[in-house]
Write a protein that holds these residues in place. Sequence first.
Motif, short mmCIF file in Angstrom:
data_model
loop_
_atom_site.label_atom_id
_atom_site.label_comp_id
_atom_site.label_asym_id
_atom_site.label_seq_id
_atom_site.Cartn_x
_atom_site.Cartn_y
_atom_site.Cartn_z
N PRO A 1 3.58 6.28 -7.99
CA PRO A 1 3.15 7.51 -8.67
C PRO A 1 4.30 8.47 -8.99
O PRO A 1 4.17 9.32 -9.88
CB PRO A 1 2.18 8.14 -7.67
CG PRO A 1 1.70 7.02 -6.83
CD PRO A 1 2.88 6.10 -6.71
N ALA B 1 5.23 6.42 5.60
CA ALA B 1 3.99 5.64 5.52
C ALA B 1 4.17 4.26 6.13
O ALA B 1 3.30 3.77 6.88
CB ALA B 1 3.56 5.53 4.06
N ALA C 1 0.83 -1.21 0.00
CA ALA C 1 0.00 0.00 0.00
C ALA C 1 0.86 1.25 0.00
O ALA C 1 0.56 2.22 -0.72
CB ALA C 1 -0.93 -0.01 1.21
N ALA C 2 1.93 1.25 0.79
CA ALA C 2 2.83 2.40 0.81
C ALA C 2 3.52 2.59 -0.54
O ALA C 2 3.67 3.72 -1.03
CB ALA C 2 3.88 2.22 1.91
N ALA D 1 2.34 1.65 -3.47
CA ALA D 1 1.35 2.10 -4.44
C ALA D 1 1.01 3.57 -4.27
O ALA D 1 0.76 4.27 -5.25
CB ALA D 1 0.08 1.25 -4.31
N ALA D 2 1.02 4.03 -3.03
CA ALA D 2 0.63 5.42 -2.76
C ALA D 2 1.79 6.40 -2.91
O ALA D 2 1.59 7.54 -3.37
CB ALA D 2 0.05 5.53 -1.36
N GLU D 3 3.00 5.98 -2.52
CA GLU D 3 4.10 6.93 -2.41
C GLU D 3 5.25 6.72 -3.38
O GLU D 3 5.99 7.65 -3.69
CB GLU D 3 4.66 6.90 -0.97
CG GLU D 3 3.63 7.12 0.12
CD GLU D 3 3.02 8.52 0.10
OE1 GLU D 3 3.46 9.37 -0.70
OE2 GLU D 3 2.08 8.77 0.89
#
Length: 282
Positions: free
Chosen positions: A27, A57, A19-20, A22-24
């Motif tokens: 992108p 994160a 998740a970290a 994918a988010a940080e």
Amino acid sequence: MTPRIGAARAAEVAALIAAAAAAEIWPRFRNLAAGEVRTKTGPHDVVTAADEAAERAIGTALARMFPGVPVVGEEAAAADPALLARVGAAETVFVCDPVDGTANFAAGMPLFGSMLALIRHGEPVAAWIHDPVLKDTAIALRGEGAWVEGADGSRHDLRVADPVPVARMVGAISHRYLPPELAARVRPRLGALGAGWELRCAAHEWRLGASGRLHALFYWRLYPWDHAPGVLLHAEAGGYARRLDGQPYHAGVHAGGLLAAPDRAGWEALREALFGEGGGQG
């Protein structure tokens, strides 16, 4: 506090790393602004906004999941070197490299990973190496094996390569940080291996070693966030890794060489081939 982590809990940790990433991290890949890349100790040691954001994160998520267990990230330790000194002596601590292979990441090369290990009294007991590109995670638990879990829920076990003579070994040999005298001895000997390269990414080198696609790995500089996850992954996949003096890996030792091979006999032959008499200690 000493958390106990089984396969189900390990999968939850893998999910928080993913998740970290994918988010940080993802992108920002090939999308970094000029001010989001800077150097640390030298021109070839870089850090990006993705490293820092992902480390925050992951640290925040771990603190919620494992309250009371400290988390030492590479970037936090760069800002406060005293953190590194505490890792080897801690009863229990997480170490994290949010973007291993930052130079590749900053250059737009899709070869980088997120590394995490739970260390108890200097020894890794749980490990995760996540690939933000393929979105799968290599996981190891001490005494319970090593495997890869895919984003689709698939799972396959990891196993090191079958032993072969040094002349047939394929290796990832990092010699950048060797002391000059030792480098002068080792570099002419690299031809003893069947083939070798350096990916500038310990995360993927350790994964390749644990999956049987590399026979040999060598590193001189031993920061725990770079190698604690890989050492456990490799060991649980059946491999043999020791420091050049023959001692087991310990997160409190940060230099002096670490060599990995499929088995002890291969390790001894590899050390002799690369370092000769004295095994790099003299």
